[in-house]
Structures are given as structure tokens and as C-alpha cells.
Enzyme design. Structure first.
Site, PDB file in Angstrom:
ATOM      1  N   ARG A  50       1.966   5.279  45.940  1.00 48.22           N
ATOM      2  CA  ARG A  50       1.410   6.588  45.602  1.00 48.22           C
ATOM      3  C   ARG A  50       0.837   6.631  44.174  1.00 48.22           C
ATOM      4  O   ARG A  50       0.578   7.705  43.642  1.00 48.22           O
ATOM      5  CB  ARG A  50       2.489   7.663  45.721  1.00 48.22           C
ATOM      6  CG  ARG A  50       3.171   7.773  47.072  1.00 48.22           C
ATOM      7  CD  ARG A  50       3.638   9.207  47.327  1.00 48.22           C
ATOM      8  NE  ARG A  50       4.737   9.322  48.267  1.00 48.22           N
ATOM      9  CZ  ARG A  50       4.642   9.099  49.579  1.00 48.22           C
ATOM     10  NH1 ARG A  50       3.503   8.688  50.106  1.00 48.22           N
ATOM     11  NH2 ARG A  50       5.702   9.264  50.359  1.00 48.22           N
TER      12      ARG A  50
ATOM     13  N   CYS B 245       3.249  14.017  53.608  1.00 43.44           N
ATOM     14  CA  CYS B 245       3.794  12.658  53.803  1.00 43.44           C
ATOM     15  C   CYS B 245       4.934  12.602  54.812  1.00 43.44           C
ATOM     16  O   CYS B 245       5.184  11.558  55.406  1.00 43.44           O
ATOM     17  CB  CYS B 245       4.221  12.048  52.472  1.00 43.44           C
ATOM     18  SG  CYS B 245       5.506  12.965  51.615  1.00 43.44           S
TER      19      CYS B 245
ATOM     20  N   LYS C 223       9.342  16.491  37.646  1.00 43.72           N
ATOM     21  CA  LYS C 223      10.078  15.699  38.627  1.00 43.72           C
ATOM     22  C   LYS C 223       9.780  14.231  38.450  1.00 43.72           C
ATOM     23  O   LYS C 223       8.596  13.911  38.311  1.00 43.72           O
ATOM     24  CB  LYS C 223       9.641  16.166  40.024  1.00 43.72           C
ATOM     25  CG  LYS C 223      10.176  15.372  41.172  1.00 43.72           C
ATOM     26  CD  LYS C 223       9.497  15.817  42.446  1.00 43.72           C
ATOM     27  CE  LYS C 223       9.955  14.899  43.556  1.00 43.72           C
ATOM     28  NZ  LYS C 223       9.088  14.914  44.690  1.00 43.72           N
TER      29      LYS C 223
ATOM     30  N   GLU D  58      -1.759  17.946  33.475  1.00 53.63           N
ATOM     31  CA  GLU D  58      -1.363  18.405  34.809  1.00 53.63           C
ATOM     32  C   GLU D  58      -0.777  19.819  34.767  1.00 53.63           C
ATOM     33  O   GLU D  58      -1.079  20.652  35.613  1.00 53.63           O
ATOM     34  CB  GLU D  58      -0.330  17.447  35.421  1.00 53.63           C
ATOM     35  CG  GLU D  58      -0.905  16.116  35.901  1.00 53.63           C
ATOM     36  CD  GLU D  58      -1.651  16.249  37.232  1.00 53.63           C
ATOM     37  OE1 GLU D  58      -1.754  17.370  37.755  1.00 53.63           O
ATOM     38  OE2 GLU D  58      -2.127  15.218  37.735  1.00 53.63           O
TER      39      GLU D  58
ATOM     40  N   LYS E 202       4.566  15.370  38.302  1.00 53.43           N
ATOM     41  CA  LYS E 202       5.337  14.563  39.258  1.00 53.43           C
ATOM     42  C   LYS E 202       4.947  13.103  39.115  1.00 53.43           C
ATOM     43  O   LYS E 202       3.787  12.731  39.337  1.00 53.43           O
ATOM     44  CB  LYS E 202       5.058  15.070  40.671  1.00 53.43           C
ATOM     45  CG  LYS E 202       5.703  14.217  41.745  1.00 53.43           C
ATOM     46  CD  LYS E 202       5.595  14.844  43.121  1.00 53.43           C
ATOM     47  CE  LYS E 202       6.081  13.871  44.181  1.00 53.43           C
ATOM     48  NZ  LYS E 202       6.054  14.445  45.536  1.00 53.43           N
TER      49      LYS E 202
ATOM     50  N   CYS F 263       0.421  11.158  51.279  1.00 52.84           N
ATOM     51  CA  CYS F 263       0.483  12.608  51.115  1.00 52.84           C
ATOM     52  C   CYS F 263      -0.830  13.299  51.459  1.00 52.84           C
ATOM     53  O   CYS F 263      -0.988  14.503  51.214  1.00 52.84           O
ATOM     54  CB  CYS F 263       0.891  12.948  49.685  1.00 52.84           C
ATOM     55  SG  CYS F 263       2.485  12.235  49.243  1.00 52.84           S
TER      56      CYS F 263
ATOM     57  N   TYR G  22      20.465  18.158  44.946  1.00 53.24           N
ATOM     58  CA  TYR G  22      21.228  17.958  46.182  1.00 53.24           C
ATOM     59  C   TYR G  22      22.708  18.260  45.951  1.00 53.24           C
ATOM     60  O   TYR G  22      23.477  18.316  46.895  1.00 53.24           O
ATOM     61  CB  TYR G  22      21.035  16.517  46.692  1.00 53.24           C
ATOM     62  CG  TYR G  22      19.588  16.227  46.995  1.00 53.24           C
ATOM     63  CD1 TYR G  22      19.035  16.537  48.232  1.00 53.24           C
ATOM     64  CD2 TYR G  22      18.741  15.690  46.012  1.00 53.24           C
ATOM     65  CE1 TYR G  22      17.688  16.303  48.503  1.00 53.24           C
ATOM     66  CE2 TYR G  22      17.395  15.452  46.265  1.00 53.24           C
ATOM     67  CZ  TYR G  22      16.888  15.770  47.512  1.00 53.24           C
ATOM     68  OH  TYR G  22      15.553  15.546  47.762  1.00 53.24           O
TER      69      TYR G  22
ATOM     70  N   CYS H  26       3.497  19.506  51.671  1.00 48.99           N
ATOM     71  CA  CYS H  26       2.956  18.143  51.532  1.00 48.99           C
ATOM     72  C   CYS H  26       2.734  17.589  52.928  1.00 48.99           C
ATOM     73  O   CYS H  26       3.161  18.182  53.919  1.00 48.99           O
ATOM     74  CB  CYS H  26       3.915  17.257  50.744  1.00 48.99           C
ATOM     75  SG  CYS H  26       3.152  15.696  50.216  1.00 48.99           S
TER      76      CYS H  26
ATOM     77  N   ARG I 190      12.769   9.161  50.735  1.00 49.31           N
ATOM     78  CA  ARG I 190      11.847   8.605  51.726  1.00 49.31           C
ATOM     79  C   ARG I 190      12.610   8.013  52.900  1.00 49.31           C
ATOM     80  O   ARG I 190      12.127   8.029  54.032  1.00 49.31           O
ATOM     81  CB  ARG I 190      10.940   7.571  51.065  1.00 49.31           C
ATOM     82  CG  ARG I 190       9.996   8.249  50.086  1.00 49.31           C
ATOM     83  CD  ARG I 190       9.088   7.280  49.370  1.00 49.31           C
ATOM     84  NE  ARG I 190       8.382   7.977  48.295  1.00 49.31           N
ATOM     85  CZ  ARG I 190       7.637   7.363  47.390  1.00 49.31           C
ATOM     86  NH1 ARG I 190       7.488   6.040  47.432  1.00 49.31           N
ATOM     87  NH2 ARG I 190       7.033   8.057  46.446  1.00 49.31           N
TER      88      ARG I 190
HETATM   89  C1  PBG Z   1       6.764  14.993  49.110  1.00 48.22           C
HETATM   90  C2  PBG Z   1       7.970  14.952  48.264  1.00 48.22           C
HETATM   91  C3  PBG Z   1       8.734  13.849  47.841  1.00 48.22           C
HETATM   92  C4  PBG Z   1       9.823  14.356  47.153  1.00 48.22           C
HETATM   93  C5  PBG Z   1       9.688  15.728  47.136  1.00 48.22           C
HETATM   94  N1  PBG Z   1       8.527  16.083  47.809  1.00 48.22           N
HETATM   95  C6  PBG Z   1       8.563  12.415  48.143  1.00 48.22           C
HETATM   96  C7  PBG Z   1       7.525  11.616  47.466  1.00 48.22           C
HETATM   97  O1  PBG Z   1       6.725  12.111  46.687  1.00 48.22           O
HETATM   98  O2  PBG Z   1       7.490  10.440  47.784  1.00 48.22           O
HETATM   99  C8  PBG Z   1      10.929  13.527  46.573  1.00 48.22           C
HETATM  100  C9  PBG Z   1      12.195  14.264  46.327  1.00 48.22           C
HETATM  101  C10 PBG Z   1      13.375  13.402  46.070  1.00 48.22           C
HETATM  102  O3  PBG Z   1      13.286  12.176  45.853  1.00 48.22           O
HETATM  103  O4  PBG Z   1      14.471  13.960  46.067  1.00 48.22           O
HETATM  104  N2  PBG Z   1       5.634  14.405  48.571  1.00 48.22           N
END
Ligand code: PBG
Length: 329
Positions: free
Chosen positions: A217, A118, A249, A234, A195, A126, A314, A116, A205
Site C-alpha cells: 500500500r 480493502c 494512525k 495530509e 495514516k 483499497c 481493541y 474503505c 489484515r
Molecule cells: C482499511 C483499514 C485498515 C486498518 C483500518 N482501516 C487496514 C489497512 O490499511 O491495511 C488497520 C487497523 C488496524 O491495524 O488495527 N484500509
């Protein structure tokens, strides 16, 4: 009389249980930065931004815990970011260096890379941001080339899989073509296929300094209020474009979606227990309001029950330890 309790004796419970969880199912997200000391993420106690110098040690821990693997996210100082996110596809980028280090020092570990922009753009979006008649927008097709470059540089560094998360239309196809064209046809794509635009990414973030500087986003990530059609669309597109693994996600708030996708595609399904889900559990645990171990394992079992093969969390290292303790010596 039907008596469900007959099967709940200590000797029968494990025998009739259908859902299993082992460390191999767990993937640990890792934040990597160039140098300095490791820093704890304020909204994610127990989670750190690791300097490159200690990434091999963390990799050893993941391998030793029997985890399925790790997934890398780059953390850049503000001054190192630019509008096109060059740090994402730099040959000496922080993630590219971390991959090389891990593959050399911890050869048995599966190493994936988040694909990505971002974490590397100064505006925090992104993709490529442009000014339109009604404000800014993220230019989908201009972004595809940069995502493909990012994925290719990660594969060249030795990544075992790339994981596009930018939610640009056609990103899986663009990445697949770039990889295949450069001799990396064997590198799988773990697609963040479904997502949502979620408040649960807040702590991430903060960790990656990747919050959008303006707007949000919602123009590319999915609307939580959209029905199942959007998730099916998707997932179907990423399936057709050549994704090898489909992911949902966040995880727990979208358990219904996970369940609906299960069995519809002839591909493995993963779930990402995101930063906000970690933060909720951790905050309650630190206050003594939840039994952390039981609450975390219960959440992970729920994802397995709904149909996920792989779980990004995590909590991977702690959960692996708890699971081993459960099994006994
Ligand atoms: C990158 C990305 C994000 C996450 C995973 N890949 C951030 C977003 O989309 O803002 C979030 C993962 C998390 O919150 O643990 N785009």
C-alpha cells in the site's frame, strides 16, 4: 532546593495530574461477519470476528462499559469479494446490516463505520486496481466514487459517523459532497487523515482477510520516513475538504506526529492504537512479560498526553473496566 517529589504524595498526585482518561474517550473496533460462530483472531487473542447474530450483545457491552462508541469493519468470505469491492456499498452489506441492527437494538450507542474497499476487494487493495505500463496501480479518481457510495450507504443505514481510511486523495471532499447532496449533511467524517504504510496493520489484515494479494500500500499510505511535512499536508487537506475529526494512525509509533498536529487545526484529534500495537501488548502480557493493565493504560495515557481526544483501541472494553476499578465503587 527544588524537590519534585513534594508533589508525588498519594494525596497530591491526583490533584496535580493533568491527563485524564475515561471510558467515554475509547472507541472499540468491531469485526462483523454475516453468520457462523464467532472466531478469535489468531494474532489478536481476545479479539473476535462476530456474526451479525451477536453484534447487538457486543454493542450492549460497549454501551454498558460507557464507551464513546464502536467502529465497524466488515469481514467477507473470499468468494464474496470482487475487484470493485461491491460488498462495501451493498445495501444489504454486512456493515450496513450491522449498523441498522445496532441503531435499532442499542439506540444509545455511537456507531461509526470504516469507509474503505480493502475488506471487500478480491485483490485486497483499497481501491480500483488497473494495469499500467509499469505494473499495477490504484486508480485514485475512479475509487473516489466508490468510497462516496460506501459512505452514503453507511449513512443511509444510520451510521453516526463515517471514517474514510483508503488514503485516496480527495476522498474526504468526495464523501462530503455525496453526503450533503443526499440529505446527510449532519453526518460527520472522522478522517484517517494521517495514516502510515505500517507493518502494525498485520493482525488486522489477518482478521479481515484484507492483505493485498500483490504489491503493497506504499503508493497511497504514507511513508514512515517522510518528514512532518507529509503529515501536515495530509491533515491540512482533510481539514480543507471538510473532515470533522482528524486521526493519526498507528498511535504510539507516531506520537511525535500526534503532538505536532495538536493545536494546529481547530478540530478534534483522534489516535488509533492499531492491531499490531494490541498484538505486541497482548503477546507480552500472555507470556507474563508485562503487567498488561498497567502497560495498556500507560500507552493510552500517552496518547491523551500527546493531545488525542478520542482513542480507538481493541482494549476499549478491558481498559474501561480497569478505569472503573481504579475509581473504586
Ligand atoms: C482499511 C483499514 C485498515 C486498518 C483500518 N482501516 C487496514 C489497512 O490499511 O491495511 C488497520 C487497523 C488496524 O491495524 O488495527 N484500509
Amino acid at each position: 532546593m527544588e524537590r519534585p517529589r513534594r508533589l508525588r504524595s498519594p494525596l497530591l498526585r491526583p490533584l496535580v495530574a493533568e491527563v485524564e482518561l475515561s471510558p467515554k474517550r475509547l472507541i472499540l473496533p468491531l469485526f462483523v461477519k454475516e453468520g457462523g460462530e464467532r472466531e478469535e483472531v489468531p494474532s489478536m487473542p481476545g479479539v473476535f470476528r462476530h456474526p451479525l447474530s451477536e453484534i447487538a450483545k457486543v454493542g450492549e457491552q460497549a454501551l454498558g462499559a460507557g464507551l464513546g462508541g464502536v467502529i465497524l469493519f466488515g469481514v467477507l468470505p473470499e468468494g464474496a469479494k470482487d475487484p470493485l469491492g461491491r460488498g462495501a456499498y451493498a445495501e444489504e452489506g454486512v456493515v450496513q446490516r450491522a449498523i441498522r441492527l445496532l441503531k435499532r437494538e442499542v439506540p444509545g450507542l455511537l456507531v461509526m463505520a470504516d469507509t474503505c474497499l480493502c475488506e471487500y476487494t478480491d485483490h485486497g487493495h483499497c481501491g480500483v486496481v488497473r494495469e499500467g505500463p509499469s505494473g499495477f496501480y490504484v486508480d485514485n479518481d475512479a475509487t473516489l466514487a466508490l468510497l462516496a457510495r460506501t459512505a452514503l450507504s453507511q449513512a443511509q443505514a444510520g451510521a453516526d459517523a463515517v471514517a474514510p481510511s483508503a488514503m485516496m486523495d480527495g476522498q474526504v471532499r468526495a464523501i462530503r459532497e455525496a453526503l450533503d447532496g443526499a440529505g446527510y449533511a449532519h453526518v460527520p467524517i472522522l478522517s484517517y487523515a494521517v495514516k502510515y504504510a505500517s507493518a502494525f496493520y498485520g493482525p488486522f489484515r489477518e482478521a479481515a482477510g484484507s492483505a493485498p494479494q500483490f504489491g503493497d500500500r506504499a503508493g497511497y499510505q504514507m511513508d514512515p520516513r517522510a518528514g512532518l511535512w507529509d503529515a501536515l499536508r495530509e491533515a491540512a487537506l482533510d481539514d480543507l475538504e471538510g473532515a470533522d475529526i482528524l486521526m493519526v494512525k498507528p498511535a504510539l509509533p507516531y506520537l511525535d506526529v500526534l503532538r505536532e498536529l495538536k493545536g494546529r487545526f481547530a478540530k478534534p484529534l483522534f489516535a488509533y492504537q492499531v492491531s499490531g500495537e494490541y498484538a505486541m501488548l497482548k503477546a507480552a502480557a500472555l507470556r507474563g512479560w508485562l503487567d498488561e493493565r498497567r502497560a495498556v493504560l500507560e500507552s493510552l495515557y500517552a496518547l491523551r498526553r500527546a493531545g488525542a481526544q478520542g482513542l480507538l483501541t481493541y482494549y476499549a472494553l478491558e481498559a474501561a473496566r480497569w478505569l472503573r476499578e481504579e475509581l473504586g465503587p
